[in-house]
Design a protein around this motif. Structure first.
Motif, PDB file in Angstrom:
ATOM      1  N   ALA A 228       0.827  -1.204   0.000  1.00 42.03           N
ATOM      2  CA  ALA A 228       0.000   0.000   0.000  1.00 42.03           C
ATOM      3  C   ALA A 228       0.863   1.256   0.000  1.00 42.03           C
ATOM      4  CB  ALA A 228      -0.935  -0.016   1.214  1.00 42.03           C
ATOM      5  N   ARG A 229       1.919   1.243   0.799  1.00 43.75           N
ATOM      6  CA  ARG A 229       2.790   2.421   0.906  1.00 43.75           C
ATOM      7  C   ARG A 229       3.509   2.703  -0.405  1.00 43.75           C
ATOM      8  NH1 ARG A 229       8.121   3.579   1.731  1.00 43.75           N
ATOM      9  NH2 ARG A 229       8.667   1.363   1.697  1.00 43.75           N
ATOM     10  N   VAL A 230       4.092   1.679  -1.002  1.00 41.42           N
ATOM     11  CA  VAL A 230       4.933   1.881  -2.182  1.00 41.42           C
ATOM     12  C   VAL A 230       4.096   2.104  -3.436  1.00 41.42           C
ATOM     13  CG1 VAL A 230       6.635   0.790  -3.683  1.00 41.42           C
ATOM     14  CG2 VAL A 230       6.872   0.618  -1.203  1.00 41.42           C
ATOM     15  N   LEU A 231       2.997   1.363  -3.577  1.00 37.89           N
ATOM     16  CA  LEU A 231       2.189   1.445  -4.793  1.00 37.89           C
ATOM     17  C   LEU A 231       1.079   2.476  -4.704  1.00 37.89           C
ATOM     18  CD1 LEU A 231       1.876  -2.324  -5.799  1.00 37.89           C
ATOM     19  CD2 LEU A 231       3.627  -0.658  -6.427  1.00 37.89           C
ATOM     20  N   ASN A 232       1.036   3.215  -3.600  1.00 33.73           N
ATOM     21  CA  ASN A 232       0.051   4.293  -3.418  1.00 33.73           C
ATOM     22  C   ASN A 232      -1.380   3.773  -3.490  1.00 33.73           C
ATOM     23  OD1 ASN A 232       2.196   6.272  -3.387  1.00 33.73           O
ATOM     24  ND2 ASN A 232       2.290   6.070  -5.611  1.00 33.73           N
ATOM     25  N   LEU A 233      -1.644   2.670  -2.795  1.00 27.35           N
ATOM     26  CA  LEU A 233      -2.957   2.053  -2.771  1.00 27.35           C
ATOM     27  C   LEU A 233      -3.517   2.068  -1.360  1.00 27.35           C
ATOM     28  CD1 LEU A 233      -2.262  -1.133  -4.933  1.00 27.35           C
ATOM     29  CD2 LEU A 233      -3.444   0.948  -5.668  1.00 27.35           C
ATOM     30  N   SER A 234      -4.816   1.947  -1.261  1.00 25.31           N
ATOM     31  CA  SER A 234      -5.447   1.725   0.029  1.00 25.31           C
ATOM     32  C   SER A 234      -5.266   0.257   0.408  1.00 25.31           C
ATOM     33  CB  SER A 234      -6.937   2.052  -0.048  1.00 25.31           C
ATOM     34  OG  SER A 234      -7.619   1.532   1.074  1.00 25.31           O
ATOM     35  N   GLU A 235      -5.038  -0.001   1.688  1.00 26.44           N
ATOM     36  CA  GLU A 235      -4.914  -1.392   2.125  1.00 26.44           C
ATOM     37  C   GLU A 235      -6.186  -2.180   1.842  1.00 26.44           C
ATOM     38  OE1 GLU A 235      -3.247  -2.344   5.873  1.00 26.44           O
ATOM     39  OE2 GLU A 235      -1.729  -0.770   5.805  1.00 26.44           O
ATOM     40  N   ASP A 236      -7.333  -1.497   1.798  1.00 23.54           N
ATOM     41  CA  ASP A 236      -8.588  -2.192   1.491  1.00 23.54           C
ATOM     42  C   ASP A 236      -8.602  -2.743   0.078  1.00 23.54           C
ATOM     43  OD1 ASP A 236      -9.533  -1.599   4.005  1.00 23.54           O
ATOM     44  OD2 ASP A 236     -10.634   0.184   3.361  1.00 23.54           O
ATOM     45  N   ASP A 237      -7.742  -2.218  -0.777  1.00 29.25           N
ATOM     46  CA  ASP A 237      -7.703  -2.650  -2.171  1.00 29.25           C
ATOM     47  C   ASP A 237      -6.647  -3.721  -2.420  1.00 29.25           C
ATOM     48  OD1 ASP A 237      -9.732  -0.907  -2.922  1.00 29.25           O
ATOM     49  OD2 ASP A 237      -8.324   0.741  -3.284  1.00 29.25           O
ATOM     50  N   ILE A 238      -6.111  -4.290  -1.340  1.00 29.14           N
ATOM     51  CA  ILE A 238      -5.039  -5.271  -1.469  1.00 29.14           C
ATOM     52  C   ILE A 238      -5.379  -6.517  -0.668  1.00 29.14           C
ATOM     53  CG2 ILE A 238      -2.601  -5.756  -1.014  1.00 29.14           C
ATOM     54  CD1 ILE A 238      -2.078  -2.749  -1.186  1.00 29.14           C
ATOM     55  N   ARG A 239      -5.148  -7.648  -1.269  1.00 20.20           N
ATOM     56  CA  ARG A 239      -5.202  -8.929  -0.572  1.00 20.20           C
ATOM     57  C   ARG A 239      -3.856  -9.616  -0.740  1.00 20.20           C
ATOM     58  NH1 ARG A 239      -8.132 -14.469  -2.605  1.00 20.20           N
ATOM     59  NH2 ARG A 239      -7.898 -15.698  -0.688  1.00 20.20           N
ATOM     60  N   VAL A 240      -3.285 -10.093   0.356  1.00 20.42           N
ATOM     61  CA  VAL A 240      -2.031 -10.834   0.312  1.00 20.42           C
ATOM     62  C   VAL A 240      -2.271 -12.214   0.888  1.00 20.42           C
ATOM     63  CG1 VAL A 240       0.373 -10.948   1.062  1.00 20.42           C
ATOM     64  CG2 VAL A 240      -0.658  -8.730   0.525  1.00 20.42           C
ATOM     65  N   THR A 241      -1.816 -13.229   0.179  1.00 24.24           N
ATOM     66  CA  THR A 241      -1.924 -14.604   0.667  1.00 24.24           C
ATOM     67  C   THR A 241      -0.553 -15.247   0.710  1.00 24.24           C
ATOM     68  OG1 THR A 241      -2.374 -15.455  -1.565  1.00 24.24           O
ATOM     69  CG2 THR A 241      -4.274 -14.913  -0.193  1.00 24.24           C
ATOM     70  N   ASN A 242      -0.429 -16.197   1.612  1.00 25.70           N
ATOM     71  CA  ASN A 242       0.829 -16.915   1.812  1.00 25.70           C
ATOM     72  C   ASN A 242       0.515 -18.402   1.836  1.00 25.70           C
ATOM     73  OD1 ASN A 242       3.625 -16.166   4.018  1.00 25.70           O
ATOM     74  ND2 ASN A 242       3.357 -17.909   2.678  1.00 25.70           N
ATOM     75  N   PRO A 243       0.703 -19.111   0.705  1.00 28.62           N
ATOM     76  CA  PRO A 243       0.424 -20.545   0.692  1.00 28.62           C
ATOM     77  C   PRO A 243       1.546 -21.317   1.384  1.00 28.62           C
ATOM     78  CG  PRO A 243       1.254 -19.855  -1.433  1.00 28.62           C
ATOM     79  CD  PRO A 243       1.155 -18.615  -0.599  1.00 28.62           C
ATOM     80  N   ASP A 244       1.643 -22.601   1.125  1.00 29.53           N
ATOM     81  CA  ASP A 244       2.733 -23.391   1.704  1.00 29.53           C
ATOM     82  C   ASP A 244       4.077 -22.755   1.351  1.00 29.53           C
ATOM     83  OD1 ASP A 244       1.057 -25.326   2.807  1.00 29.53           O
ATOM     84  OD2 ASP A 244       1.029 -26.499   0.951  1.00 29.53           O
ATOM     85  N   THR A 245       4.980 -22.772   2.319  1.00 30.45           N
ATOM     86  CA  THR A 245       6.282 -22.135   2.141  1.00 30.45           C
ATOM     87  C   THR A 245       7.370 -23.100   2.574  1.00 30.45           C
ATOM     88  OG1 THR A 245       5.400 -19.906   2.462  1.00 30.45           O
ATOM     89  CG2 THR A 245       7.753 -20.218   2.864  1.00 30.45           C
ATOM     90  N   GLY A 246       8.325 -23.310   1.701  1.00 26.16           N
ATOM     91  CA  GLY A 246       9.391 -24.260   1.960  1.00 26.16           C
ATOM     92  C   GLY A 246      10.608 -23.625   2.600  1.00 26.16           C
ATOM     93  N   GLY A 247      10.449 -23.170   3.831  1.00 31.75           N
ATOM     94  CA  GLY A 247      11.563 -22.612   4.587  1.00 31.75           C
ATOM     95  C   GLY A 247      11.626 -21.107   4.489  1.00 31.75           C
ATOM     96  N   GLY A 248      11.935 -20.467   5.615  1.00 33.24           N
ATOM     97  CA  GLY A 248      12.030 -19.018   5.648  1.00 33.24           C
ATOM     98  C   GLY A 248      13.252 -18.528   6.390  1.00 33.24           C
ATOM     99  N   PHE A 249      13.413 -18.978   7.639  1.00 33.19           N
ATOM    100  CA  PHE A 249      14.603 -18.689   8.447  1.00 33.19           C
ATOM    101  C   PHE A 249      14.837 -17.205   8.678  1.00 33.19           C
ATOM    102  CE2 PHE A 249      15.324 -22.496   5.840  1.00 33.19           C
ATOM    103  CZ  PHE A 249      15.339 -23.447   6.839  1.00 33.19           C
ATOM    104  N   GLY A 250      13.778 -16.401   8.658  1.00 33.98           N
ATOM    105  CA  GLY A 250      13.940 -14.960   8.820  1.00 33.98           C
ATOM    106  C   GLY A 250      14.159 -14.248   7.506  1.00 33.98           C
TER     107      GLY A 250
END
Length: 765
Positions: A228-250
């Protein structure tokens, strides 16, 4: 434990789909017909851009879009990636240079993104990238972990990102001046690459006028707010999903340019766009870890009690600030810097230095492994110089049980601990008494054997607040919506198990839902070993709300006083009635009565204080002096994780963490050429630990329940790595000490160890 979980080793339910190829990873579920994104990256470490001509690429077959930073700014995208800053010792702020999504005017590391190409196929995008004309004037490269050199950013003319301090410098200096004995050690903490099983990736699409970004991260809310900050959008206009993830470690916990570029391209073209890193690309562009140099000192009185601790650490920050790097290298480092020892005076100084390498940010528990590695290496050196047993020196200086709650010199309050009891347990299961015989047997075979101890402590929590939603569904089951995000740790099993323990709902009738900003309005994501502690804490609040509401409903329907209704974690009891409905029974009764308001519960809860897992790692290594090959022959862990929900998952976390620590200690090491080229950019050159590098790992627990959360938990996510580095390093140093080697730094590759032995032999002649 009856109230707060049954502490049973339940097999992970999610493994069925992972092992049968049914995982929902981001590159598997990208929309049909999605265009492919590809990043053209700089092949030089530091240069002024004189030409970046993309016209031929735009005309190439299959190409839909080519983006440069100039194009982004023309479209109003002028904000860059955000990074934390910390105060300098003089009160000013750490450097905060602008980091564009695509290089602007100058490139600062090999692998920095220059242009983003979108085409019908990945090969077409790569072919188009070959047509881009990139010309530049070389600038001097700064790779040294020291201030000075050609400036990378005008905001940091000496390449110093920050110069941060904590503690009482004057009092510490006086304590050292008055000390009976001081011990110092300079030690290196080698740089490593994350190499998660699944590299970074994402796809973006427009749905009903809203932007949807799916990515393999460690939560969705940071990414939503930053989009929202970078693309100049309202957060209401954004959906973010996170499916299965194979490791993150920070490493996957913070935003990267590709997320924004892919999202912008999808909006611009009104077509789905997908991007996936390959392995070498990941090695170049992922946030890496470690790469620090330390000088540490301890002051002792005449009884070998520590009176003061002083540290100067210099950290390689890479070419830019990343999302959390400055804070991680200071605040988290300081939280466990004192380890488990009773120290009254300390001074810590951390300098961050910009270099022409890719970004450096912590993973595998940044800040914690570095701090514990440092103090435990120093304690081992102190024992040798003081002529005392290293185990006894630790026991002498432990914070004692009666001193808790204990406020460290860095301001952290340790709530509970019984470190000597845990260490005694480790001595038994590691068969410390039998070490002399094993060493003699190794010597008879021409080998050098060493034993290394690390007693670690780490702080957990990350964001202290978390959210949950529990629903009773039309199919007669229930769902738990969690604010954390699994990266392979088994969250789906443990959160379902915990809710089942508290409610009596059969685990096979509970679904765990995570990683969707439309379904879960807030959440802290995964990081800092926070997930299970904060998520179960808020789940307790939701269960309490459910019990209260259902009890009132039952009292009304049964015509009794609410005080006559109770719940015993499996069934409701209604006075003297033989009616004993389960929670699912009551949910169905509410549904039949038209009380849909009783079928959904949301809760937010905040833990007021951290908890501090701790434990002892004992390693034994055997070294072939003729080849320098180091074999980890024995490895024992005894942890105080407080109360456990699923001991088997905790053991698995420890095994994985130890494997990571052994990898850094024995094989992993990032190497750059003098002009900033990454020389370890494939698995041909960067050695990940393999099965034959790892011993059987013994694991037992000695719990001292935490007082800072109702479950008595302490967390365990990063504990294996935190303890492994120093345990291995101290064992190698122990094995080499008799051969005259007085400085042994990771990684302990055969060539390095053989070289240490040869240098010691030459010095002795």
């Amino acid at each position: 434990m009856e109230k707060f979980g049954k502490s049973q080793s339940v097999v992970r339910t999610e493994d069925v789909r992972f092992l049968t190829g049914q995982g929902r990873y981001v590159d598997d579920i990208a929309p049909d017909g999605a265009l492919f994104g590809y990043v053209l990256r700089s092949q030089v470490a530091h240069a002024e851009i004189t030409t970046l001509d993309v016209s031929a690429a735009r005309d190439a077959e299959g190409v839909h879009l080519v983006l440069t930073q100039e194009d982004l700014e023309a479209a109003g995208i002028t904000k860059g990636l955000w990074g934390t800053t910390v105060p300098n010792r003089d009160g000013s702020k750490g450097a905060d240079p602008f980091r564009p999504l695509l290089a602007k005017s100058r490139v600062r590391f090999v692998g920095e993104a220059l242009a983003y190409i979108v085409a019908e196929t990945l090969q077409q995008a790569k072919d188009a990238a070959e047509l881009i004309e990139f010309e530049y004037d070389d600038l001097p490269v700064h790779l040294e972990r020291a201030a000075g050199g050609s400036p990378i950013h005008p905001e940091a003319p000496d390449n110093r990102a920050f110069d941060w301090g904590k503690g009482d410098e004057d009092a510490t200096a006086k304590a050292f001046a008055a000390a009976h004995r001081t011990v110092s050690l300079e030690v290196e903490d080698n740089r490593i690459i994350v190499n998660a099983m699944e590299p970074r990736g994402c796809y973006a699409e427009m749905r009903d006028g809203r932007l949807h970004l799916a990515l393999n991260a460690q939560g969705v809310w940071v990414h939503k707010s930053q989009l929202a900050r970078v693309l100049n959008l309202s957060e209401d206009d954004i959906r973010v999903t996170n499916p299965d993830t194979g490791g993150g470690f920070g490493m996957k916990g913070m935003p990267y340019p590709e997320n924004f570029l892919t999202a912008f391209a999808a909006r611009t073209l009104n077509r789905p766009v997908r991007w996936m890193s390959d392995r070498t690309e990941a090695m170049l562009s992922d946030n890496a870890g470690r790469d620090l140099g330390h000088r540490a000192e301890l002051a002792f009185d005449e009884n070998n009690r520590i009176t003061a601790y002083r540290v100067h650490t210099v950290a390689n920050m890479g070419a830019y600030n990343s999302h959390f790097a400055q804070a991680i290298q200071t605040d988290l480092f300081a939280k466990v810097l004192m380890g488990v020892y009773d120290v009254q005076t300390s001074w810590l100084r951390v300098e961050g230095i910009y270099t022409n390498t890719t970004q450096v940010d912590a993973y595998r528990g940044a800040g914690r492994p570095e701090a514990i590695y440092l103090i435990e290496r120093l304690m081992d050196r102190a024992a040798r110089e003081l002529g005392v047993d290293p185990w006894d020196l630790r026991r002498l200086n432990f914070i004692k049980p009666h001193q808790f709650p204990y406020v460290s010199t860095t301001g952290e309050t340790y709530d509970v601990g019984d470190f000597e009891r845990v260490l005694d347990h480790a001595a038994r299961v590691a068969d410390r008494d039998g070490f002399a015989a094993r060493r003699a047997a190794s010597a008879k075979a021409g080998k050098l054997r060493g034993q290394g101890l690390c007693y670690y402590i780490e702080s957990i929590l990350g964001a202290p607040s978390e959210d949950v939603k529990v629903t009773f569904d039309d199919d007669g089951g229930a769902s738990i919506y969690v604010g954390t995000q699994s990266n392979g740790q088994g969250h789906e099993t443990v959160f379902v198990q915990f809710l089942s323990d508290q409610t009596g709902i059969p685990a096979d009738r509970i679904r765990c839902i995570q990683g969707d900003s439309d379904l879960i309005p807030r959440g802290g994501g995964t990081g800092g070993s926070r997930s299970v502690t904060v998520q179960t804490n808020v789940t307790l609040q939701a269960v309490s709300d459910i019990v209260t509401a259902f009890s009132t409903f039952l009292a009304d329907t049964q015509g009794v006083d609410p005080g006559e209704v109770s719940f015993d974690d499996e069934r409701f009891r209604i006075g003297t009635s033989n009616v004993t409905p389960t929670m699912l029974d009551v949910a169905q009764m509410a549904r039949d009565a038209g009380r849909d308001d009783l079928l959904t519960y949301t809760a937010t809860a905040t833990l007021e204080a951290r908890s501090f897992p701790n434990g002892a790692h004992v390693s034994e290594v055997e070294i072939d002096p003729e080849t320098g090959v180091v074999v980890v022959d024995r490895y024992t862990v005894v942890d105080d994780f407080g109360n456990l929900i699923n001991p088997m998952l905790a053991e698995g976390q420890v095994h994985g963490g130890v494997a990571q620590g052994i990898g850094q200690a024995l094989t992993e090491h990032v190497v750059f050429s003098e002009d900033g080229q990454l020389l370890t950019a494939t698995f041909m050159d960067y050695a990940m630990p393999r099965a034959d590098d790892l011993p059987m790992i013994g694991f037992e627990t000695e719990p001292v329940p935490s007082t800072t959360n109702p479950m008595g938990m302490k967390g365990c996510g990063e504990a294996g790595t935190v303890g492994a580095l120093a345990a291995i390093a101290n064992a190698v140093q122990d094995a080499l000490w008799s051969e005259g080697v007085r400085q042994a730094d990771m990684p302990f590759t055969p060539h390095r160890v053989w070289g240490m032995l040869q240098d010691a032999r030459v010095a002795a002649e």
